[in-house]
Scaffold this motif. Sequence first.
Motif, PDB file in Angstrom:
ATOM      1  N   GLU A 191       8.202   6.435  12.567  1.00 32.26           N
ATOM      2  CA  GLU A 191       9.514   7.083  12.504  1.00 32.26           C
ATOM      3  C   GLU A 191      10.043   7.167  11.076  1.00 32.26           C
ATOM      4  OE1 GLU A 191      11.839   4.734  15.162  1.00 32.26           O
ATOM      5  OE2 GLU A 191      10.689   5.344  16.912  1.00 32.26           O
ATOM      6  N   GLY A 192       9.265   6.688  10.123  1.00 30.34           N
ATOM      7  CA  GLY A 192       9.677   6.746   8.722  1.00 30.34           C
ATOM      8  C   GLY A 192      10.481   5.546   8.260  1.00 30.34           C
ATOM      9  N   LYS A 193      10.621   4.540   9.107  1.00 25.01           N
ATOM     10  CA  LYS A 193      11.356   3.330   8.721  1.00 25.01           C
ATOM     11  C   LYS A 193      10.513   2.527   7.729  1.00 25.01           C
ATOM     12  CE  LYS A 193      13.433  -0.878  10.471  1.00 25.01           C
ATOM     13  NZ  LYS A 193      13.609  -1.756  11.632  1.00 25.01           N
ATOM     14  N   VAL A 194      11.125   2.179   6.599  1.00 22.26           N
ATOM     15  CA  VAL A 194      10.434   1.455   5.532  1.00 22.26           C
ATOM     16  C   VAL A 194      10.811  -0.021   5.609  1.00 22.26           C
ATOM     17  CG1 VAL A 194      10.160   1.235   3.037  1.00 22.26           C
ATOM     18  CG2 VAL A 194      10.486   3.490   4.057  1.00 22.26           C
ATOM     19  N   SER A 195       9.798  -0.885   5.566  1.00 19.27           N
ATOM     20  CA  SER A 195      10.081  -2.315   5.565  1.00 19.27           C
ATOM     21  C   SER A 195       9.073  -3.036   4.673  1.00 19.27           C
ATOM     22  CB  SER A 195      10.056  -2.885   6.978  1.00 19.27           C
ATOM     23  OG  SER A 195       8.830  -2.610   7.600  1.00 19.27           O
ATOM     24  N   PRO A 196       9.588  -3.923   3.823  1.00 13.66           N
ATOM     25  CA  PRO A 196       8.682  -4.690   2.971  1.00 13.66           C
ATOM     26  C   PRO A 196       7.997  -5.784   3.772  1.00 13.66           C
ATOM     27  CG  PRO A 196      10.940  -5.361   2.592  1.00 13.66           C
ATOM     28  CD  PRO A 196      10.986  -4.235   3.569  1.00 13.66           C
ATOM     29  N   LYS A 197       6.782  -6.081   3.406  1.00 16.50           N
ATOM     30  CA  LYS A 197       6.038  -7.172   4.039  1.00 16.50           C
ATOM     31  C   LYS A 197       5.594  -8.104   2.924  1.00 16.50           C
ATOM     32  CE  LYS A 197       2.115  -8.317   6.859  1.00 16.50           C
ATOM     33  NZ  LYS A 197       0.693  -8.173   6.810  1.00 16.50           N
ATOM     34  N   LEU A 198       6.060  -9.328   2.967  1.00 14.28           N
ATOM     35  CA  LEU A 198       5.699 -10.326   1.968  1.00 14.28           C
ATOM     36  C   LEU A 198       4.960 -11.469   2.642  1.00 14.28           C
ATOM     37  CD1 LEU A 198       8.470  -8.975   0.861  1.00 14.28           C
ATOM     38  CD2 LEU A 198       8.343 -10.824  -0.765  1.00 14.28           C
ATOM     39  N   ASP A 199       3.883 -11.899   2.019  1.00 12.61           N
ATOM     40  CA  ASP A 199       3.116 -13.033   2.509  1.00 12.61           C
ATOM     41  C   ASP A 199       2.960 -14.062   1.402  1.00 12.61           C
ATOM     42  OD1 ASP A 199       2.442 -12.226   5.213  1.00 12.61           O
ATOM     43  OD2 ASP A 199       1.160 -10.705   4.296  1.00 12.61           O
ATOM     44  N   LEU A 200       2.924 -15.308   1.782  1.00  7.28           N
ATOM     45  CA  LEU A 200       2.725 -16.414   0.846  1.00  7.28           C
ATOM     46  C   LEU A 200       1.359 -17.029   1.110  1.00  7.28           C
ATOM     47  CD1 LEU A 200       4.086 -18.528  -1.210  1.00  7.28           C
ATOM     48  CD2 LEU A 200       4.355 -19.916   0.834  1.00  7.28           C
ATOM     49  N   LEU A 201       0.582 -17.186   0.056  1.00  5.81           N
ATOM     50  CA  LEU A 201      -0.698 -17.882   0.126  1.00  5.81           C
ATOM     51  C   LEU A 201      -0.633 -19.083  -0.805  1.00  5.81           C
ATOM     52  CD1 LEU A 201      -3.064 -14.790  -0.161  1.00  5.81           C
ATOM     53  CD2 LEU A 201      -2.299 -15.925   1.930  1.00  5.81           C
ATOM     54  N   THR A 202      -1.259 -20.163  -0.425  1.00  5.28           N
ATOM     55  CA  THR A 202      -1.251 -21.369  -1.259  1.00  5.28           C
ATOM     56  C   THR A 202      -2.644 -21.610  -1.837  1.00  5.28           C
ATOM     57  OG1 THR A 202      -1.725 -22.790   0.639  1.00  5.28           O
ATOM     58  CG2 THR A 202       0.594 -22.460   0.070  1.00  5.28           C
ATOM     59  N   LYS A 203      -2.655 -22.105  -3.048  1.00 13.43           N
ATOM     60  CA  LYS A 203      -3.904 -22.505  -3.699  1.00 13.43           C
ATOM     61  C   LYS A 203      -3.650 -23.894  -4.278  1.00 13.43           C
ATOM     62  CE  LYS A 203      -7.035 -21.265  -7.421  1.00 13.43           C
ATOM     63  NZ  LYS A 203      -7.246 -20.381  -8.569  1.00 13.43           N
ATOM     64  N   ALA A 237       3.606 -23.677   4.817  1.00 14.02           N
ATOM     65  CA  ALA A 237       4.358 -22.961   3.777  1.00 14.02           C
ATOM     66  C   ALA A 237       4.520 -21.468   4.050  1.00 14.02           C
ATOM     67  CB  ALA A 237       3.725 -23.201   2.405  1.00 14.02           C
ATOM     68  N   PRO A 238       3.481 -20.752   4.508  1.00 14.79           N
ATOM     69  CA  PRO A 238       3.676 -19.312   4.764  1.00 14.79           C
ATOM     70  C   PRO A 238       4.764 -19.021   5.795  1.00 14.79           C
ATOM     71  CG  PRO A 238       1.344 -19.804   4.607  1.00 14.79           C
ATOM     72  CD  PRO A 238       2.078 -21.131   4.639  1.00 14.79           C
ATOM     73  N   LEU A 239       4.793 -19.767   6.881  1.00 21.65           N
ATOM     74  CA  LEU A 239       5.817 -19.565   7.902  1.00 21.65           C
ATOM     75  C   LEU A 239       7.198 -19.957   7.371  1.00 21.65           C
ATOM     76  CD1 LEU A 239       6.530 -18.754  10.765  1.00 21.65           C
ATOM     77  CD2 LEU A 239       5.990 -21.080  11.491  1.00 21.65           C
ATOM     78  N   SER A 240       7.257 -21.046   6.628  1.00 20.66           N
ATOM     79  CA  SER A 240       8.525 -21.473   6.044  1.00 20.66           C
ATOM     80  C   SER A 240       9.060 -20.422   5.067  1.00 20.66           C
ATOM     81  CB  SER A 240       8.351 -22.812   5.327  1.00 20.66           C
ATOM     82  OG  SER A 240       7.956 -23.803   6.242  1.00 20.66           O
ATOM     83  N   PHE A 241       8.151 -19.786   4.331  1.00 21.79           N
ATOM     84  CA  PHE A 241       8.552 -18.740   3.394  1.00 21.79           C
ATOM     85  C   PHE A 241       9.157 -17.550   4.137  1.00 21.79           C
ATOM     86  CE2 PHE A 241       7.375 -14.906   0.859  1.00 21.79           C
ATOM     87  CZ  PHE A 241       8.262 -15.123  -0.187  1.00 21.79           C
ATOM     88  N   ARG A 242       8.573 -17.179   5.255  1.00 18.94           N
ATOM     89  CA  ARG A 242       9.123 -16.061   6.046  1.00 18.94           C
ATOM     90  C   ARG A 242      10.530 -16.393   6.541  1.00 18.94           C
ATOM     91  NH1 ARG A 242       3.716 -15.249   8.429  1.00 18.94           N
ATOM     92  NH2 ARG A 242       2.789 -13.611   7.167  1.00 18.94           N
ATOM     93  N   THR A 243      10.727 -17.641   6.934  1.00 14.99           N
ATOM     94  CA  THR A 243      12.063 -18.072   7.361  1.00 14.99           C
ATOM     95  C   THR A 243      13.042 -17.977   6.203  1.00 14.99           C
ATOM     96  OG1 THR A 243      11.095 -19.569   8.989  1.00 14.99           O
ATOM     97  CG2 THR A 243      13.380 -19.991   8.352  1.00 14.99           C
TER      98      THR A 243
END
Length: 116
Positions: free
Chosen positions: A57-69, A86-92
């Motif tokens: 539908e043309g809706k724009v949404s950013p997707k951010l992911d966190l990876l740990t090293k 950490a990745p789930l906590s980052f999304r929160t």
Amino acid sequence: ELPAGSVLQRSGDELSEKYPDTVHLSEGASSHCMGIRSASRPGFELLIIWKIKIDEEGKVSPKLDLLTKVPRRALELDKNRVIETAPLSFRTLLGVLGIEAALESLIKLFCTEENN
């Protein structure tokens, strides 16, 4: 999915200028990946990967992911599974603070020294 939009790129640029010893953009200003490294803890790095998703539908949404090293020994010592979750906590954190504030909070929490 498209490369990151100008808002995310601007945030990355500003953070890498504000925290030059900590924040690294792998591809410069057009990067879709931000590395957050700890000067006091070699081998510890967080990677933020971002993309812009556009639905049918043309809706724009950013997707951010966190990876740990992190070093293997740190994983072994992480009895509370902080690194693993950490990745789930980052999304929160993103949902609570928004993109820019979440990124800056993460940088400040991850690093022992604030570079102003």
